[in-house]
Design an enzyme around this catalytic site. Structure first.
Site, PDB file in Angstrom:
ATOM      1  N   GLU A  71      58.432 -12.543  27.383  1.00 25.15           N
ATOM      2  CA  GLU A  71      58.156 -13.950  27.155  1.00 25.15           C
ATOM      3  C   GLU A  71      58.407 -14.294  25.689  1.00 25.15           C
ATOM      4  OE1 GLU A  71      57.351 -15.241  30.047  1.00 25.15           O
ATOM      5  OE2 GLU A  71      56.258 -17.113  29.714  1.00 25.15           O
ATOM      6  N   LYS A  89      48.880 -13.344  30.739  1.00 23.45           N
ATOM      7  CA  LYS A  89      50.074 -14.087  31.137  1.00 23.45           C
ATOM      8  C   LYS A  89      50.371 -15.092  30.037  1.00 23.45           C
ATOM      9  CE  LYS A  89      52.023 -16.490  35.105  1.00 23.45           C
ATOM     10  NZ  LYS A  89      52.737 -17.520  34.379  1.00 23.45           N
ATOM     11  N   GLU A  91      47.780  -7.368  32.107  1.00 22.48           N
ATOM     12  CA  GLU A  91      48.050  -7.948  30.782  1.00 22.48           C
ATOM     13  C   GLU A  91      47.941  -9.461  30.835  1.00 22.48           C
ATOM     14  OE1 GLU A  91      51.952  -6.632  29.637  1.00 22.48           O
ATOM     15  OE2 GLU A  91      52.759  -7.173  31.569  1.00 22.48           O
ATOM     16  N   ASP A 147      54.839  -9.044   1.329  1.00 23.56           N
ATOM     17  CA  ASP A 147      55.981  -9.856   1.747  1.00 23.56           C
ATOM     18  C   ASP A 147      57.057  -9.941   0.660  1.00 23.56           C
ATOM     19  OD1 ASP A 147      54.469 -10.186   3.925  1.00 23.56           O
ATOM     20  OD2 ASP A 147      54.179 -12.358   3.733  1.00 23.56           O
ATOM     21  N   ALA A 148      56.610 -10.041  -0.584  1.00 20.00           N
ATOM     22  CA  ALA A 148      57.565 -10.211  -1.677  1.00 20.00           C
ATOM     23  C   ALA A 148      58.488  -8.993  -1.791  1.00 20.00           C
ATOM     24  CB  ALA A 148      56.828 -10.425  -2.986  1.00 20.00           C
ATOM     25  N   LYS A 187      45.516 -17.124  37.578  1.00 19.73           N
ATOM     26  CA  LYS A 187      45.630 -18.210  36.602  1.00 19.73           C
ATOM     27  C   LYS A 187      44.266 -18.746  36.209  1.00 19.73           C
ATOM     28  CE  LYS A 187      49.204 -20.386  36.152  1.00 19.73           C
ATOM     29  NZ  LYS A 187      50.378 -20.926  36.836  1.00 19.73           N
ATOM     30  N   CYS A 198      29.802 -52.810  17.243  1.00 20.06           N
ATOM     31  CA  CYS A 198      28.857 -53.850  17.624  1.00 20.06           C
ATOM     32  C   CYS A 198      28.109 -54.245  16.359  1.00 20.06           C
ATOM     33  CB  CYS A 198      27.887 -53.294  18.657  1.00 20.06           C
ATOM     34  SG  CYS A 198      26.329 -54.189  18.755  1.00 20.06           S
ATOM     35  N   ARG A 212      65.693 -17.361  32.054  1.00 21.96           N
ATOM     36  CA  ARG A 212      65.558 -17.022  33.452  1.00 21.96           C
ATOM     37  C   ARG A 212      66.425 -17.909  34.336  1.00 21.96           C
ATOM     38  NH1 ARG A 212      61.577 -16.757  38.173  1.00 21.96           N
ATOM     39  NH2 ARG A 212      61.283 -18.997  38.053  1.00 21.96           N
ATOM     40  N   ASP A 217      61.021  -9.174   0.933  1.00 22.54           N
ATOM     41  CA  ASP A 217      62.059 -10.154   0.587  1.00 22.54           C
ATOM     42  C   ASP A 217      63.064  -9.579  -0.403  1.00 22.54           C
ATOM     43  OD1 ASP A 217      60.868 -11.942   2.234  1.00 22.54           O
ATOM     44  OD2 ASP A 217      59.755 -12.977   0.643  1.00 22.54           O
TER      45      ASP A 217
HETATM   46  S1  IVH Z   1      55.688 -10.241  35.176  1.00 23.97           S
HETATM   47  C1  IVH Z   1      58.301  -9.496  38.693  1.00 23.97           C
HETATM   48  N1  IVH Z   1      54.050 -10.406  33.142  1.00 23.97           N
HETATM   49  O1  IVH Z   1      55.139 -15.749  34.273  1.00 23.97           O
HETATM   50  C2  IVH Z   1      57.303  -9.861  37.664  1.00 23.97           C
HETATM   51  N2  IVH Z   1      55.245 -12.330  33.809  1.00 23.97           N
HETATM   52  O2  IVH Z   1      54.888 -16.982  36.889  1.00 23.97           O
HETATM   53  C3  IVH Z   1      57.842 -10.801  36.660  1.00 23.97           C
HETATM   54  N3  IVH Z   1      54.831 -14.294  32.419  1.00 23.97           N
HETATM   55  O3  IVH Z   1      58.555 -15.808  34.971  1.00 23.97           O
HETATM   56  C4  IVH Z   1      56.893 -11.355  35.753  1.00 23.97           C
HETATM   57  N4  IVH Z   1      53.434 -13.322  31.030  1.00 23.97           N
HETATM   58  O4  IVH Z   1      57.839 -15.872  32.523  1.00 23.97           O
HETATM   59  C5  IVH Z   1      54.915 -11.041  33.949  1.00 23.97           C
HETATM   60  N5  IVH Z   1      52.606 -10.423  31.343  1.00 23.97           N
HETATM   61  C6  IVH Z   1      53.475 -11.053  32.134  1.00 23.97           C
HETATM   62  C7  IVH Z   1      53.801 -12.404  31.940  1.00 23.97           C
HETATM   63  C8  IVH Z   1      54.695 -13.006  32.815  1.00 23.97           C
HETATM   64  C9  IVH Z   1      54.062 -14.443  31.326  1.00 23.97           C
HETATM   65  C10 IVH Z   1      55.643 -15.361  33.027  1.00 23.97           C
HETATM   66  C11 IVH Z   1      57.079 -14.975  33.290  1.00 23.97           C
HETATM   67  C12 IVH Z   1      57.323 -15.232  34.730  1.00 23.97           C
HETATM   68  C13 IVH Z   1      56.206 -16.168  35.082  1.00 23.97           C
HETATM   69  C14 IVH Z   1      55.858 -16.063  36.540  1.00 23.97           C
END
Ligand code: IVH
Length: 745
Positions: free
Chosen positions: A172, A114, A112, A31-32, A313, A425, A135, A35
């Site tokens: 994201e 979420k 992938e 890191d240094a 989910k 107690c 968004r 920098d």
């Molecule tokens: S795909 C048309 N991939 O989840 C497809 N969304 O509930 C668009 N999100 O608004 C989304 N990880 O903010 C996608 N690997 C991922 C994601 C992801 C997080 C969020 C994203 C989206 C929301 C939808």
């Protein structure tokens, strides 16, 4: 090299290292060093402002605050996703996809995690980042360009070549868990408001009108898709298109995989769910997208979500329910814990009808009342808790919670010392609840390990007056046991055998089993290692745990100042009273009270001149690891109570033994070794961690060359790969057990 060439070289070099660090996670320089490069570029640009380019790495911070965010119209709408909460719902989705496509073949999905952050669209024109937008409602978002420019994992200019003239990537913005904890810690210390979770912190940080605030927040970014792309898609499939992004300096999830059919999706979900805690970012599920673009196109959209993608989910970790009552539980040490009785609610994958409220201060702080509607949280193996009240839904007859004056079990007075959070107690061992809990603790697996003596059984034994203290356990008879509920001859015999087996133990376990206040496993092990015999510990006084030296009120600064003052003035002589004379020297920290103590301790100037700063400086040092003054007092008090000594004597009479000789060097056999966990293990990590730590091991979060063992459970991930790369020893759970049993632990 001209300044211009040097600036160009520095920019390329810094961008390359950014890429290595943030995108590939493989830094090439310390890191240094990084920098230094950045500083050189900053200085060069300060001398030659005409050399500054919009994508220069120096241009990430410092933009002026805005009055309001501008509006951005998304040329291609930012969609949301349909949600699934079970394997079955994903199967239905997969079936619908195949039906619409009229195919019997297995569908390939790009899978992938979420991420739980906020969606952002980044627009690159001619390789330069020209716009960042939230968004919003999907059609219009806010212009957060200045803010996204401060995020290190977002390139200001694309690397390499071959990118389309217009490229919109979507992904994201999130806050890593580690950064979130540090940010909140700083806020707490500064007396500022803390954030409830990393998601709120990320949103609050990105939506700042002053980009300099955003720049100070640890934000990061992963791409997961595209908006406008001039010339059409980058490849025939989503996963191949994503693959091209890394070469341009954009970050994609390292967990992106191609999976086949609903079964592949279910597998992927399980693997990611098992590793959820390993990621340094919060995820709330996984996303599956039909990988082939031609298939995506044929599937199209419904309302605001694509038909070709679904989010599976995780079960929600927070739910809303109503507090029916608040009751008070009495723990082993008499601590009174308020517990909310709830309208049963399904949360975090289980039905919850009780949640802890911790203590009265917590109730006060959260202002929880009976009748309130509240958020309850249940995450992983953690005990469910009431997070906060929805005050807007408070009924007019909601009742405040009061700490009862008397113990609900034994009727003894409840005492809450001023300034302490915990009420207790005062019934001690007269309180059936305290007796019951201390017997459960005594029998527990990490203490005496009495197999088959479960909580229900202890409840019965105490209620019927058969067992009053742990020593009574060892005089239980077959007849007594067989008369209990749900206890046959066979289980009675098994329990007696287990009791017999438990008699052979170690001093550390025995001390832990006694349930001395604040003496956990690690402290018990340290005590056993230090005192070696029970008799030595029983006879110990406060100063056998803590050494105190020097003069109270004298710190290092005062001690040094006084000694060097006296050394530099050999001619000085005391005039009048020694203490008054000392105070008159006007040395910092030497007030009349402290001067008085010094004068009394040393008696004369000659004696004081002979003292070193160390002798003056007040110190308090623990002789036993983890035992400070408070715990030391608990221990001494414990061994001064006749009742406790009597129970210990009866236990030993009953045949409880340990090998004091052998116990000595082996108490911390894992000292100096570092362990790392990965994957999902069959028991709570905390439990395994406590056990290893009690044996002296260190438990770390990530694998490095210093790691000695990686304990890998099911679905182990990148840590396991790293361990293999570095040649670190890998154990599965059975291997760990074998290692521990080899130590006699
Ligand atoms: S795909 C048309 N991939 O989840 C497809 N969304 O509930 C668009 N999100 O608004 C989304 N990880 O903010 C996608 N690997 C991922 C994601 C992801 C997080 C969020 C994203 C989206 C929301 C939808």
């Amino acid at each position: 090299m001209t300044p211009e060439e040097r600036a160009q070289w520095l920019r390329a070099e810094i961008n390359r290292h950014n890429y290595q660090y943030y995108v590939l996670d493989e830094p090439l320089i310390p890191d240094a060093e990084y920098d230094r490069l950045l500083r050189e570029l900053q200085q060069l640009e300060a001398r030659h402002p005409e050399l500054i380019t919009p994508d220069s790495p120096t241009q990430r911070v410092g933009a002026e605050p805005l009055d309001a965010f501008g509006e951005v119209r998304h040329r291609i709408p930012m969609l949301s996703l349909e949600n699934a909460f079970s394997e079955e719902e994903v199967r239905d989705f997969d079936r619908r996809v195949r039906e619409r496509l009229g195919t019997k073949e297995e569908i390939v999905y790009a899978a992938e995690p979420k991420l739980d952050g906020l969606a952002v669209s980044l627009r690159y024109e001619d390789g330069l980042l020209v716009q960042g937008a939230t968004r919003g409602d999907g059609a219009r978002g806010e212009d957060v360009t200045q803010n996204v420019r401060t995020i290190p994992s977002i390139p200001l200019g694309l690397l390499g070549d071959g990118w389309p003239r217009i490229l919109e990537v979507r992904g994201e913005v999130y806050m890593p868990k580690s950064g979130f904890l540090a940010l909140n810690e700083r806020a707490r210390r500064a007396g500022e408001k803390t954030f409830a979770n990393p998601r709120n912190a990320a949103a609050g940080s990105l939506r700042q009108l002053d980009p300099r605030i955003t720049a100070g927040r640890p934000l990061a970014f992963f791409c997961y898709g595209f908006g406008e792309v001039e010339g059409g898609p980058l490849a025939d499939t989503h996963s191949d298109s994503m693959g091209r992004l890394t070469a341009w300096g954009l970050r994609i999830s390292p967990e992106l995989r191609r999976v086949k059919g609903a079964a592949g999706c279910a597998d992927y979900y399980r693997r990611i769910a098992g590793r959820r805690d390993d990621f340094d970012y919060d995820i709330d599920g996984v996303v599956f997208k039909v990988d082939r673009y031609d298939q995506q196109e044929r599937l199209g959209f419904v309302a605001r979500a694509p038909r070709w993608a679904i989010a599976r989910k995780f079960p929600a970790e927070e739910e809303i329910t109503r507090v029916k009552a608040v009751e008070f539980q009495v723990g082993r040490t008499g601590a009174i814990t308020p517990v909310a009785r709830l309208e049963p609610v399904f949360v975090g994958g289980a039905t919850v009808s009780n949640a802890t409220l911790h203590n009265m201060d917590e109730i006060e702080r959260k202002d929880v009342r009976v009748g309130d509607t509240v958020y309850v949280r249940r995450a992983g193996d953690v005990i469910p808790e009431v997070v906060r009240v929805i005050t807007g839904r408070r009924p007019p007859d909601a009742k405040k919670v009061r700490l009862p004056a008397r113990c609900p079990v034994c009727g003894a007075e409840i005492i809450k010392p001023e300034g302490e959070a915990v009420a207790r107690c005062s019934g001690g061992l007269y309180c059936a609840a305290q007796r019951r809990e201390s017997i459960k603790h005594f029998a527990s697996r990490r203490a005496m390990d009495i197999e088959g003596l479960g909580d229900k059984l202890v409840d019965q034994l105490v209620e019927r007056g058969i067992v009053h203290d742990p020593a009574d356990l060892y005089s239980l008879t077959q007849e007594q046991l067989a008369g209990l509920e749900r206890m046959g001859d066979k289980s009675a015999k098994n329990l007696l055998e287990a009791l017999e087996r438990s008699k052979k133990t170690t001093l550390a376990r025995f001390l832990y089993a006694l349930g001395i206040r604040e003496v956990g496993e690690a402290t018990a092990a340290a005590l056993a290692a230090h005192f070696k015999t029970l008799d030595a510990l029983k006879a110990a006084r406060l100063d056998d745990f803590i050494v105190t030296g020097g003069i109270k009120g004298v710190g290092e600064v005062t001690a040094n100042a006084l000694c060097s003052f006296l050394a530099s003035r050999p001619e000085l002589e005391v005039e009048g009273d020694f203490a008054t004379w000392l105070a008159g020297l006007k040395i910092r920290g030497l007030n009349p009270e402290v001067a008085g103590r010094i004068a009394r301790a040393f008696g004369s100037l000659e004696a004081l001149r002979a003292a070193s700063p160390r002798e003056l400086c007040h110190e308090r040092r623990s002789l036993v690891e983890g035992v400070g003054p408070v715990i030391a007092e608990h221990i001494v008090a414990f061994f001064h109570q006749r009742h406790n000594i009597e129970v210990i004597d009866r236990l030993i009479e009953a045949g409880v033994t340990w090998d004091e000789e052998e116990a000595q060097p082996g108490q911390r056999p894992l000292a100096g070794l570092t362990f790392v966990f990965t994957g999902s293990l069959s028991r709570p990590r905390q439990e395994i961690k406590d056990r290893l730590q009690a044996l002296g091991a260190r438990v770390a979060g990530s694998v490095s060359k210093k790691t000695d063992y990686v304990v890998a459970g099911e679905a182990a991930g990148s840590k396991l790969d790293k361990a293999r790369q570095l040649g670190v020893k890998v154990l599965d759970e059975a291997g760990l057990e074998q290692l521990l049993s080899g130590l006699g632990a």
